[in-house]
Design an enzyme around this catalytic site. Structure first.
Site, PDB file in Angstrom:
ATOM      1  N   ARG A 100      -0.024  -5.790  18.563  1.00 24.95           N
ATOM      2  CA  ARG A 100      -0.236  -7.769  19.757  1.00 24.95           C
ATOM      3  C   ARG A 100       0.949  -8.255  18.761  1.00 24.95           C
ATOM      4  O   ARG A 100       1.203  -8.860  19.880  1.00 24.95           O
ATOM      5  CB  ARG A 100      -1.354  -8.074  18.239  1.00 24.95           C
ATOM      6  CG  ARG A 100      -2.656  -6.848  18.812  1.00 24.95           C
ATOM      7  CD  ARG A 100      -3.661  -8.582  18.393  1.00 24.95           C
ATOM      8  NE  ARG A 100      -5.453  -7.381  18.388  1.00 24.95           N
ATOM      9  CZ  ARG A 100      -5.733  -7.307  19.473  1.00 24.95           C
ATOM     10  NH1 ARG A 100      -5.513  -7.877  20.934  1.00 24.95           N
ATOM     11  NH2 ARG A 100      -7.200  -6.849  19.589  1.00 24.95           N
ATOM     12  N   GLU A 140      -7.853 -16.548  28.706  1.00 24.59           N
ATOM     13  CA  GLU A 140      -7.705 -15.189  28.490  1.00 24.59           C
ATOM     14  C   GLU A 140      -6.809 -14.672  28.519  1.00 24.59           C
ATOM     15  O   GLU A 140      -4.956 -15.145  29.249  1.00 24.59           O
ATOM     16  CB  GLU A 140      -8.596 -14.705  30.330  1.00 24.59           C
ATOM     17  CG  GLU A 140     -10.156 -13.936  29.636  1.00 24.59           C
ATOM     18  CD  GLU A 140     -10.221 -12.553  29.075  1.00 24.59           C
ATOM     19  OE1 GLU A 140      -9.136 -12.221  28.257  1.00 24.59           O
ATOM     20  OE2 GLU A 140     -11.042 -11.884  29.065  1.00 24.59           O
ATOM     21  N   PHE A 155      -1.024   0.040  32.213  1.00 29.32           N
ATOM     22  CA  PHE A 155      -2.124  -0.268  30.385  1.00 29.32           C
ATOM     23  C   PHE A 155      -0.905  -1.250  29.948  1.00 29.32           C
ATOM     24  O   PHE A 155       0.498  -0.146  29.316  1.00 29.32           O
ATOM     25  CB  PHE A 155      -2.955   0.232  29.793  1.00 29.32           C
ATOM     26  CG  PHE A 155      -3.638  -0.050  28.956  1.00 29.32           C
ATOM     27  CD1 PHE A 155      -4.874  -0.479  29.206  1.00 29.32           C
ATOM     28  CD2 PHE A 155      -2.768  -0.093  27.110  1.00 29.32           C
ATOM     29  CE1 PHE A 155      -5.928  -0.880  28.123  1.00 29.32           C
ATOM     30  CE2 PHE A 155      -4.098  -0.276  26.380  1.00 29.32           C
ATOM     31  CZ  PHE A 155      -5.259  -0.558  26.656  1.00 29.32           C
TER      32      PHE A 155
HETATM   33  P1  IMP Z   1     -11.670  -6.039  32.052  1.00 21.58           P
HETATM   34  O1  IMP Z   1     -13.456  -6.816  31.894  1.00 21.58           O
HETATM   35  O2  IMP Z   1     -11.817  -5.019  32.544  1.00 21.58           O
HETATM   36  O3  IMP Z   1     -10.927  -7.207  32.983  1.00 21.58           O
HETATM   37  O4  IMP Z   1     -11.005  -6.357  31.317  1.00 21.58           O
HETATM   38  C1  IMP Z   1     -10.305  -7.215  29.827  1.00 21.58           C
HETATM   39  C2  IMP Z   1      -9.966  -7.354  29.004  1.00 21.58           C
HETATM   40  O5  IMP Z   1     -10.277  -5.993  28.655  1.00 21.58           O
HETATM   41  C3  IMP Z   1      -8.994  -8.360  28.329  1.00 21.58           C
HETATM   42  O6  IMP Z   1      -9.577  -9.654  27.392  1.00 21.58           O
HETATM   43  C4  IMP Z   1      -8.466  -7.321  27.658  1.00 21.58           C
HETATM   44  O7  IMP Z   1      -8.687  -6.984  26.353  1.00 21.58           O
HETATM   45  C5  IMP Z   1      -8.907  -5.649  27.577  1.00 21.58           C
HETATM   46  N1  IMP Z   1      -7.528  -5.502  28.480  1.00 21.58           N
HETATM   47  C6  IMP Z   1      -7.760  -4.959  30.245  1.00 21.58           C
HETATM   48  N2  IMP Z   1      -6.762  -4.375  30.167  1.00 21.58           N
HETATM   49  C7  IMP Z   1      -5.477  -4.288  29.356  1.00 21.58           C
HETATM   50  C8  IMP Z   1      -4.411  -4.005  29.077  1.00 21.58           C
HETATM   51  O8  IMP Z   1      -3.431  -3.373  30.353  1.00 21.58           O
HETATM   52  N3  IMP Z   1      -3.624  -3.916  27.765  1.00 21.58           N
HETATM   53  C9  IMP Z   1      -4.840  -4.211  27.288  1.00 21.58           C
HETATM   54  N4  IMP Z   1      -5.746  -4.630  27.068  1.00 21.58           N
HETATM   55  C10 IMP Z   1      -6.326  -4.650  28.141  1.00 21.58           C
END
Ligand code: IMP
Length: 177
Positions: free
Chosen positions: A164, A98, A151
């Site tokens: 990206r 991840e 973020f």
């Molecule tokens: P979670 O389900 O909230 O743990 O988020 C996981 C997914 O959200 C990651 O695989 C990212 O694609 C996206 N994500 C979470 N935080 C960020 C961030 O700070 N920047 C960009 N994508 C994020």
């Protein structure tokens, strides 16, 4: 733009992670046919995944899983599997790779989804971890960096599919339009 992690910091951490993963694979491999499967969670982990596996010396095979949960910088709390893996992972050592674990909801869904396929060992490797944002308990076995609840974008991570393609990671600051 505030750089959080430079290219050098990222690349040296990846070498450390690859070394510990290799040690684990050597200890846990049963025989010559026991080839571990590395799964990249698309799209955010693309650069991390490719740099990580280039540093792993053991024989591995790769596959891809695509999930979606974010819109802009806000999670939708509705994690969908958009593309399934193609390899049979039953009885295999499997590594989920991840980009970032935030609330943990995406990872929890992926773990449940892949556990049904009965891998022998399921390990999680994430470049970034935002533990202060966690909503569900998930264990990240190999993690690169713990970061503050900001973020972040770059090195595969996006805001609405943008930013990206940088070799470093920076804090995304919302513009006031
Ligand atoms: P979670 O389900 O909230 O743990 O988020 C996981 C997914 O959200 C990651 O695989 C990212 O694609 C996206 N994500 C979470 N935080 C960020 C961030 O700070 N920047 C960009 N994508 C994020």
């Amino acid at each position: 733009m505030k750089i959080l992690l430079t290219e050098n910091q990222i690349q040296s951490k990846i070498k450390e992670l690859a070394k510990s993963i290799d040690d684990f694979l050597i200890k846990n491999k049963r025989n010559e046919n026991d080839i571990p499967v590395f799964i990249s969670v698309l799209t955010g982990s693309i650069f991390f995944f490719s740099d990580l596996i280039k540093n792993i010396k053991s024989e591995i095979i790769v596959d891809y899983l695509k999930v979606s949960s974010y819109s802009g910088d806000t999670t939708t709390y509705n994690v969908k599997i958009l593309k399934d893996i193609e390899i049979d992972i039953k009885d295999k050592i499997v590594f989920i790779v991840e980009d970032i674990v935030d609330t943990g909801l995406t990872l929890k869904k992926i773990i449940e989804f892949l556990k049904d396929r009965e891998p022998r060992i399921l390990k999680i490797c994430s470049l970034l971890d935002k533990p202060s944002k966690r909503l569900v308990k998930v264990k990240v076995d190999y993690k690169g960096f713990e970061i503050p609840p900001e973020f972040v974008v770059g090195y595969g991570l996006d805001y609405n599919e943008l930013y990206r393609n940088t070799p470093y990671i920076f804090i995304y600051e919302q513009q006031n339009e």
